[in-house]
Design a protein around this motif. Structure first.
Motif, PDB file in Angstrom:
ATOM      1  N   SER A 236      -7.943  -3.374  -2.514  1.00 16.06           N
ATOM      2  CA  SER A 236      -6.938  -4.156  -1.790  1.00 16.06           C
ATOM      3  C   SER A 236      -7.244  -4.201  -0.305  1.00 16.06           C
ATOM      4  O   SER A 236      -7.065  -5.227   0.361  1.00 16.06           O
ATOM      5  N   SER A 237      -7.728  -3.078   0.244  1.00 19.69           N
ATOM      6  CA  SER A 237      -8.053  -3.010   1.652  1.00 19.69           C
ATOM      7  C   SER A 237      -9.147  -4.000   2.011  1.00 19.69           C
ATOM      8  O   SER A 237      -9.019  -4.781   2.972  1.00 19.69           O
TER       9      SER A 237
ATOM     10  N   ALA B 229      -6.431   0.815  -4.113  1.00 20.09           N
ATOM     11  CA  ALA B 229      -6.181   0.792  -2.671  1.00 20.09           C
ATOM     12  C   ALA B 229      -7.421   0.345  -1.913  1.00 20.09           C
ATOM     13  O   ALA B 229      -7.337  -0.468  -0.982  1.00 20.09           O
TER      14      ALA B 229
ATOM     15  N   VAL C  65      -4.871   6.419   1.205  1.00 23.63           N
ATOM     16  CA  VAL C  65      -4.235   5.134   1.510  1.00 23.63           C
ATOM     17  C   VAL C  65      -3.967   5.014   3.004  1.00 23.63           C
ATOM     18  O   VAL C  65      -4.201   3.969   3.621  1.00 23.63           O
TER      19      VAL C  65
ATOM     20  N   MET D 122       0.822  -1.206   0.000  1.00 16.13           N
ATOM     21  CA  MET D 122       0.000   0.000   0.000  1.00 16.13           C
ATOM     22  C   MET D 122       0.860   1.262   0.000  1.00 16.13           C
ATOM     23  O   MET D 122       0.599   2.215  -0.768  1.00 16.13           O
TER      24      MET D 122
END
Length: 302
Positions: free
Chosen positions: A43-44, A40, A188, A13
């Motif tokens: 992905s989180s 982001a 992020v 990240m």
């Protein structure tokens, strides 16, 4: 896969997503950084499913729709601020101060550190000044910690935080491209700071303002949560003596929220209105017992 996420998620990240966005912006691709923001977020949420800190925090606490609204509104505020930056810098900046000739990455790091100080001070003030706490309390009403909590804020408090972080940079003549990079880094960082991912960063947990330290900021007892105010780093918290960390501590939903206001409004519109109601004021009639020692003097109006 779980081991990869535990030790690789934060570098991915911070270095891959932020790094790619910074590289795109340094080469003039001002709009493509939004792809980094979407990656982001994806992905989180994926990492939270594979390696959750608490499995129950992946389940809605009747807050998913509300948090999505908070995120949409507050990201719009952020993007609007960046869009207005050229006008603001033209009016208020001091010519010749910003180091335009320095490497783009260094310019972004300067912006991050300056913004981090301003935001840290606003968060600290919001725990000490009742008028600010009314608005900051919205953020502290959460009962689980996951990625979208970072943008779960009253828009007026979000505006105050943003102004405190960006105003000094505007005076210095912050370029628009660096501002876009800063906006990506903020997004992020908010995802990482409130993430329900059981990741590890080793000794860097005392320097970077990530979820391991930030959970202590959300402890519901007055005074106990007056710690770890930083957004990007804990540098200012060390200097202000507001840093606290216990490696043995584990968190549940019972530890989060506000002891004085266990029934804080949960709906989006109700949370927008609450700071303006008499019930939105600070109170002191709360439990004085808690599972942690009093780590710092002074009590937040939780």
């Amino acid at each position: 896969m779980r081991t990869l996420i535990r030790y690789g998620y934060v570098p991915f990240m911070l270095l891959a997503i932020n790094g790619t966005g910074i590289a795109i912006l340094s080469s003039g691709g001002h709009k493509l950084w939004l792809l980094g923001l979407l990656l982001a977020i994806a992905s989180s949420f994926a990492a939270e499913r594979v390696l959750p800190y608490r499995q129950d925090w992946n389940t809605s606490h009747d807050d998913s729709r509300r948090d999505a609204l908070h995120a949409a509104v507050n990201e719009t505020v952020t993007l609007g601020s960046v869009a207005a930056l050229p006008i603001l810098t033209a009016i208020a900046s001091i010519d010749g101060v910003w180091p335009h000739d320095w490497p783009f990455l260094v310019q972004v790091l300067i912006a991050v550190l300056v913004a981090d100080l301003g935001i840290t001070l606003v968060r600290l003030a919001s725990h000490k000044i009742p008028a600010l706490w009314r608005f900051h309390a919205v953020h502290h009403s959460v009962k689980r910690a996951y990625g979208f909590n970072g943008l779960m804020k009253h828009p007026l408090h979000q505006t105050i935080e943003t102004a405190a972080g960006v105003a000094p940079l505007i005076l210095l003549g912050l370029p628009t491209s660096v501002a876009y990079a800063l906006a990506l880094c903020v997004a992020v960082q908010l995802l990482l700071q409130h993430s329900n991912v059981d990741y590890r960063v080793g000794p860097l947990r005392a320097v970077l303002a990530l979820n391991q330290a930030h959970r202590f900021h959300h402890l519901k007892w007055a005074g106990i949560g007056d710690v770890n105010f930083g957004l990007f780093t804990l540098i200012w918290d060390h200097l202000l003596r507001t840093y606290s960390y216990d490696p043995e501590r584990r968190f549940t939903s019972d530890d989060l929220g506000m002891a004085a206001k266990p029934h804080y409004p949960n709906g989006y519109l109700a949370q927008l209105a609450e700071p303006f109601r008499p019930s939105g004021a600070c109170t002191t009639d709360q439990p004085h017992t808690n599972p942690l020692p009093q780590v710092k003097p002074g009590a937040a109006p939780h």
